[in-house]
Structure formats: structure tokens, C-alpha cells
Motif scaffolding. Sequence first.
Motif, PDB file in Angstrom:
ATOM      1  N   ARG B  35       0.808  -1.220   0.000  1.00  0.00           N
ATOM      2  CA  ARG B  35       0.000   0.000   0.000  1.00  0.00           C
ATOM      3  C   ARG B  35       0.850   1.284   0.000  1.00  0.00           C
ATOM      4  NH1 ARG B  35      -5.384   0.828   3.556  1.00  0.00           N
ATOM      5  NH2 ARG B  35      -5.451   3.077   3.501  1.00  0.00           N
ATOM      6  N   TRP B  48      -6.809   8.087  -1.850  1.00  0.00           N
ATOM      7  CA  TRP B  48      -6.300   7.610  -0.569  1.00  0.00           C
ATOM      8  C   TRP B  48      -6.946   8.341   0.602  1.00  0.00           C
ATOM      9  CZ3 TRP B  48      -4.397   3.079  -0.701  1.00  0.00           C
ATOM     10  CH2 TRP B  48      -3.705   2.629  -1.838  1.00  0.00           C
ATOM     11  N   TRP B  50      -9.909   9.582   0.674  1.00  0.00           N
ATOM     12  CA  TRP B  50     -11.279   9.076   0.773  1.00  0.00           C
ATOM     13  C   TRP B  50     -11.289   7.722   1.496  1.00  0.00           C
ATOM     14  CZ3 TRP B  50     -13.602   5.010  -2.378  1.00  0.00           C
ATOM     15  CH2 TRP B  50     -14.978   4.940  -2.253  1.00  0.00           C
ATOM     16  N   LEU B  51     -10.374   6.813   1.051  1.00  0.00           N
ATOM     17  CA  LEU B  51     -10.323   5.479   1.670  1.00  0.00           C
ATOM     18  C   LEU B  51      -9.969   5.563   3.149  1.00  0.00           C
ATOM     19  CD1 LEU B  51      -8.469   3.367  -1.036  1.00  0.00           C
ATOM     20  CD2 LEU B  51     -10.826   3.134  -0.303  1.00  0.00           C
ATOM     21  N   GLU B  52      -9.005   6.446   3.446  1.00  0.00           N
ATOM     22  CA  GLU B  52      -8.562   6.523   4.833  1.00  0.00           C
ATOM     23  C   GLU B  52      -9.635   7.141   5.722  1.00  0.00           C
ATOM     24  OE1 GLU B  52      -4.706   8.247   4.294  1.00  0.00           O
ATOM     25  OE2 GLU B  52      -3.948   6.334   3.545  1.00  0.00           O
ATOM     26  N   THR B  53     -10.388   8.101   5.151  1.00  0.00           N
ATOM     27  CA  THR B  53     -11.476   8.700   5.929  1.00  0.00           C
ATOM     28  C   THR B  53     -12.539   7.643   6.254  1.00  0.00           C
ATOM     29  OG1 THR B  53     -11.088  10.690   4.682  1.00  0.00           O
ATOM     30  CG2 THR B  53     -13.089  10.665   5.971  1.00  0.00           C
ATOM     31  N   LEU B  54     -12.837   6.808   5.265  1.00  0.00           N
ATOM     32  CA  LEU B  54     -13.860   5.780   5.458  1.00  0.00           C
ATOM     33  C   LEU B  54     -13.309   4.513   6.099  1.00  0.00           C
ATOM     34  CD1 LEU B  54     -15.721   6.035   2.033  1.00  0.00           C
ATOM     35  CD2 LEU B  54     -16.451   7.002   4.200  1.00  0.00           C
ATOM     36  N   ARG B  55     -12.013   4.524   6.339  1.00  0.00           N
ATOM     37  CA  ARG B  55     -11.301   3.356   6.893  1.00  0.00           C
ATOM     38  C   ARG B  55     -11.560   2.084   6.064  1.00  0.00           C
ATOM     39  NH1 ARG B  55     -12.168   4.582  13.258  1.00  0.00           N
ATOM     40  NH2 ARG B  55     -10.957   6.478  13.260  1.00  0.00           N
ATOM     41  N   GLU B  56     -11.537   2.270   4.764  1.00  0.00           N
ATOM     42  CA  GLU B  56     -11.736   1.145   3.843  1.00  0.00           C
ATOM     43  C   GLU B  56     -10.392   0.495   3.531  1.00  0.00           C
ATOM     44  OE1 GLU B  56     -14.393   0.112   1.842  1.00  0.00           O
ATOM     45  OE2 GLU B  56     -15.918   1.385   2.741  1.00  0.00           O
ATOM     46  N   THR B  57     -10.406  -0.766   3.192  1.00  0.00           N
ATOM     47  CA  THR B  57      -9.185  -1.426   2.715  1.00  0.00           C
ATOM     48  C   THR B  57      -9.324  -1.629   1.220  1.00  0.00           C
ATOM     49  OG1 THR B  57      -9.076  -2.570   4.804  1.00  0.00           O
ATOM     50  CG2 THR B  57      -7.633  -3.389   3.038  1.00  0.00           C
TER      51      THR B  57
END
Lengths: 552, 269
Positions: B35, B48, B50-57
Motif C-alpha cells: 500500500r 487515498w 477518501w479510503l482513509e477517511t472511510l477506513r476502507e481497505t
Amino acid sequence: MYTYLVHDQLRKRLSERGDAINGKWGMFLLAYEAHAESITQSFDELACLKWLPNILPFPHQVDTAKRVINELRGRALLADEVGLGKTIEAGLILKEYMVRGLVKKTLILVPASLVLQWTRELNEKFAVNAFAQRNEWSWTSYDVLVASLDTTKRDPHRSIVLGQEYDLVIVDEAHKLKNNRTSNWQLINRLRKKYLLLVTATPVQNDLKEVYNLIQLLRPGQLGNANEFASQHIIGKRTPKNPEALQSALQTLMVRNRRKENQLNFTDRHVEAILLDLSKEEMTLYKAISDFIKTEYQTRTSTRRSVLPLITLQREICSSSYAALPTLSKLQKDPHLTGTAQKRLREISELAEQVPSYTKVVRTIELARQIDDKLIVFTEYRATQDFLLYMFQQSGVKAVPFRGGFKRGKKDWMKDLFEHRAQVLIATEAGGEGINLQFCNQVVNFDLPWNPMRVEQRIGRVHRLGQTRPVYIYNLATKDTIEEHIVHLLQEKINMFEAVIGELDVILGAQAFEQELLQTFVESGNEREVSARLNVLSKRVRRTPATTAKER
Amino acid sequence: MRNDQLYTYCRTYFSLVGATFHPADDFALAVELPRDVDKELTDRPFYWMWLETLRETPPPSYLYLLFDGAPPSPAFTALLPERQKPEHVLPGSYRLQKIQQSAKLRGSFAVAYERTDAPATLWPSVLMNVKVSLVSDRQKDELHSLLYSVKHSTVKSVDMAHWSAISLLDERPRTTRLVPLPIDFDEAFTRILARVEHELAHRDHRWAKDAAHRLQHELSEMDRYYASLDDDLRNEAEKQLRVEELTWRIAPRVEVEPVQVAILYRTEP
């Protein structure tokens, strides 16, 4: 003698780690290799060449980039003839400065129609991360921004741009900066910039002062102050006192490559004049308008009124009666017009309505069918363009329009439609500026501009570096009209189509040429006199290349 | 770099960052990116964020790289997901630029140990690579490698080719003992940069003399031009801007930038 600067970012990064070093030796060696690869060990060489995966520049383009960087020191007028790749030269210079770390913040100002083309070329050919300006945030968000000059000069954009400093500013179609009283010129003059490239194939169009104004942006005072320039270099508006002296003064700031001087593999040009007989009704209309212009020209010159609408009308009627309609209706509203002239104009309008079919249009459609390949039809007039478009549609030949007034996206769309879907592109002058259409090799000049440089601009859209096939040019002309003379003058006398006259732009301005043509047509008593006067005009033009060649 | 060198360079890079290799043609790479490497090699900051805000993998990213300009084999093409095209890695290509940027960042610091099987004592030295740029309206660069001996407090120039050729280890060999000499990095930086400055000061800087002379000439021409204008045409603000631009463009300067630093533990102090 020099300023000594030490950058301490590495020390700071180490401190942030509490002076605790770790990291793999293998990666350290890879990083060293990358640093060693990216440094430039010589002042003179063009280091960017090894960083260009998608382009192999021509020798004259590499030489130009080297000369601009090493001799002209990054402030230059790139004035190659059309089709020699000025964009590539500017791209090379930008890339070289970026590779060396001398340029980061860059502003590229171009006509709106070319914003996407420039952005795409910089990304694809030069691997430069360029962005097209979209809104007022763009100015501060991106390092390399391509924007339209017209947008940039308007607030709020103008204030933002003037509040920043640019390592490099490139202005394409820089003849738009020819007048130092315009907001275009003022904007570039007020911009804070380190390097400046002005790109144009026509640094002088009507007046030698235009090149003075361009040079003033690059290096104020290079040609003295305005009075000194006038006294040292100008005899008349368009005549240099001593061409050698002027050329030598320009050489420290200007690069102009010519086709004939460079051993470039341009494909052949084949030019054909297609002479057409007008129908009886068309000829009656043409003669009525020409007679009206002759009479009105005498009246206007004796009362010192502008003859410009008459030049326009004369040129329009050579294109199509549709093209002439707006000017005819405008003239009818002219309060200075006598009752007789008013009546004559009404009769002309009636004659225009009686024309049953249009010889040139019919022949153009026939030509498209014969050629059976991509074809660009150029006209100077919007009305003719619309009419042609309609007629092509009626005849089942797919055609798309292209003109200056289209927004960026629409221009790109039309270009793509032409490349992939339609057979014919019907373009007006302004629409053609700067676009590259090398995938097409057939050009029809439905009407011809009275300005030889514009003829070259048209052909330059297809006959440029990258064209792989011979280029075919068809000039339509109707017999026993001014057009026949124009085609003869441009094609046979000035040899406009086979040999490019790069020097013409410096010696003879466009407006001067047009005015002189109209004078010839309206003042000559008969056809023989027209021919004789055009002969003299063409000799004056033809003389210039030899003179300039000797100067070099 | 030639194609084979590019291939070796990228293969080494992906191996060092812990990417997973998938079977590929000769002179081709199919790699699954960790990653953190994905973030460095692809320009997707908003993705990134967006993903980190939503804590998505996110699903792992793959790169399919070709190095010899030839079309991929059918077997390699079969590896490609739908709509995925392989990338040709060439000098100056976007992907190579990103890989080299990432290598420069990750390779800023290192610790390395001399390889030895015999019992030995290893002494620390600081190796620094310094970029020197000679700048006026043109520029050229040099890369200097210098070694600071912590024990003797001395600095000498070294050849990186030598260090690239010998095999250094990332781990201390078990048979060795490290001399517990504290390293003062302020001292190391100061000593090394003083050496660079000294070396530069004793050179013939004709380029800088020429640039200074050219600047003076341009400034006096500028003065002459503005003095020749009538009062109503003279614009002092404009003149000031032109003078600042000239100085910005032409004034000679030497820029020194340490770009890498490593601690080397060697038998020789």
C-alpha cells in the motif's frame, strides 16, 4: 562573485527522525543511481533528450532549443515558418529547463482552441505534467498550466496571475501581442517572469512596429526606444531602412527556421486550379455587385470614407452570394448612401434570390465524391460555411464544421468526428489556427484569402512535419471574376503553393496587400490593366526572397 | 539506462520495497504493490484520502510493466485483467519517473556493514552524497561523495563506484563488534559541507564571472534605455520589475544540497 546557498532539507529530515538513521543499502544505491541519472553535467548539452520516450525531435528543433537556451538565454521569439514544429521547440525548451531544475512554475498562454492540444502534447510527447486551466483555483494549484490568453486577461484571473511569479511563460500565436496598447500586451509586460518564449509564424503582419512591440517584451531597449527604432530602422510603415541591420538586431532574440533551409522530408505538394464557369444568373449578380463597388469606391475615396466594407463585399461575393448577404443588408442601412445606390442594392438583393444553383458548391461536392478520402474545405465566411454544411448534408456526404467561435471541447470533438466519422471538415480561417490535421492530405480552397500568409496557414494544417502522404490542394476559381486573378496571382505569380515565401510577412503587410488588390480591381479600366498591375505587384513580392537570402 | 538496466533497476526496486512478483515474460514485470508503495507510484491523493477517511481497505494494485518495447507474449496478456494495458517503461516515462522519485526518497538514509566472516571490530563513518549546482540562466550539476571518519574527524572524497561494487550488508555480521562511538550529525554535516565549500572556493569559476559580467551589461543597457525615455513614458515600477527579473535569471549562484547520508561500519576507522 556568486551567492552560495546550502539546502538543509536532508538535515531537517534526519532531525525529525531524532538523528536515528536506518534504511537499506540497496535502496541507497538505487537512489544514488537516480540522482546521478538526473543531474546535468554540462551547461551546453540538451539533457532532456534522454527523457523523451515518445518523441524524436528533428535536428532543426534540437538546434533551436539549444540556441534559445545557450545563446538567447531563455528569452526568445520562436518564429519558424508554419509546420516546422514551433510547439515541439517550445516543449523541448520547457522540458530542458524542468530537467535542470531551472523551471517549475510555468504558464502557457494560447488561443482557447489550442488549450487542450497543448496540454495533451506536453503530457504525451514530453511527459510534462501540464494541466488545462478550468477555474480560478487552477492558477495556484498546478505548476504547469495551459490557459487561454483571453481568459487570463480578465479578472479575477488576471489579478491572481499577476500576483504570482513564473519561471517560464510561453505565449503561442504571439502576434496577438503586436500592439502595446492592448490588454494582451500589457498583461505579458506586467507578468513577473524569468524566461519568456513568444511563438508565432508571423511576427510582422502590417507594421514593423509590431516586431518592436514583441521585442520590447523580451528585452526592452534591444531596438532602442520607439523614436530610435523609427529613425534607425523604418522608412515607411512596412519598409525597413536597412534590412540587414534590422535582421542583425533581431538575431539576438529571434529564431526563424525556414523550410527551404532545412533538409526536411516534407511530402510533395500538388496544386490544381479548378476554373469554373458561372451560370448566367450568377454572372449577372457578380457583375452587378462589382459595378456597384466600383461606383461606390470612387464616391467613398473622394469623400474620404472607409472602403473596408467594399473590400469585404468584393471578397464575399467571390465566395458565395450567401456570404455577401450580411454585408449587403448592412450597407442598405448606411445613412450616407445615395438614393440611387440604395435602389441598386435592392436590385442586387433581388438578383441574389434568383440564383437557381451554385456552381462552386456543386463542384465541391463532386470533388469530395471523386477524392473519396478525408478532405478539408476552407472558406473565409461563416455564411458560406453554413451553406456548404447544409448542401453536403443534402447530398449525403458527412461533413462537420470547425471555427474559431467553438469552445475548446467542441473543437476537440469536431476534430475527432472528422478523424473517425466524417469525410469533410469545413473550416473557417480562425478555426484553423494552430490545429494539426496531418491525417488528412486533401485541401479545397473554396475561396482564397487575399492575404498570402493566411493561405500558408491553411495549408500548414496538413502539410507539416508528420504528414506522410503527398498533399493535394485545389483552388476553386470562377472564370472572368476577380477570383480568377487572385488564384493566378497567388498560384502562378507568387508561386504561393509550391514555394513558401517566408520573407513576405516582413516586407509586405496583409492589409497593404488587400488594399492594393482592391485598388487594382476598382481602378483598372479593363482586364489587361488588371493583369498588368497584378504583374507589377507580384514582381515586388517575388523580389523579396532573393534580397533576404543575400542578407543572410 | 539501457532496457536491460531499466529492467534490473525496477526489479531491484520492487524487490527492496517488498512487492509480490507474479510470473512474467523475460524483460517484463507483473507486481502486486504494498500500500505505501502504491501511494508513491500513483497520483491518487484524493483516492487515498477518501479510503482513509472511510477506513476502507482497498484491493491491492498491480503493475504490468514491459521493458524491451516488444509486445507482450500471449501468456503475459492472459495475466492482465480486463481493460488493463501493460505499460512500457522507457527512459523519461511517467512510471520510471515515479519509481526513481520513490527510490530517491526511500534511499535518503542507510546503515550498512562491511561483510566479514572473521571476528572484527567495525568503526563508523558517515557517507554523504552532495549535489552541487552551478546556476545562472543556465545550470550544470555535480554529484560529490564524501566520507567522514567519526574516529579521526576527517573528511575525504570517495568514489561511489567503489562502494557500489563492494558488497555491504544491511545487518551486522554476527562475528563483528561495533565501536560505540557517538555520531554527532551536526558535526558531520558541518565538516563535510565545509570541505565542499573549500573545494569550490579554489576553483576557476569563469562561468560565474561571465554571468556577473553579463548581468552588469544587461543592467546598464536597461538603465540606458529607461533614461532615454521621455518623463511621461518612463515607468519606474516597470523598470524595477525588469531589473528584478534580470537578477533572478542571471545572477550566479552555487547551490549545495546534501541528498543522501549513510552510516558505514567498516574494519578501517
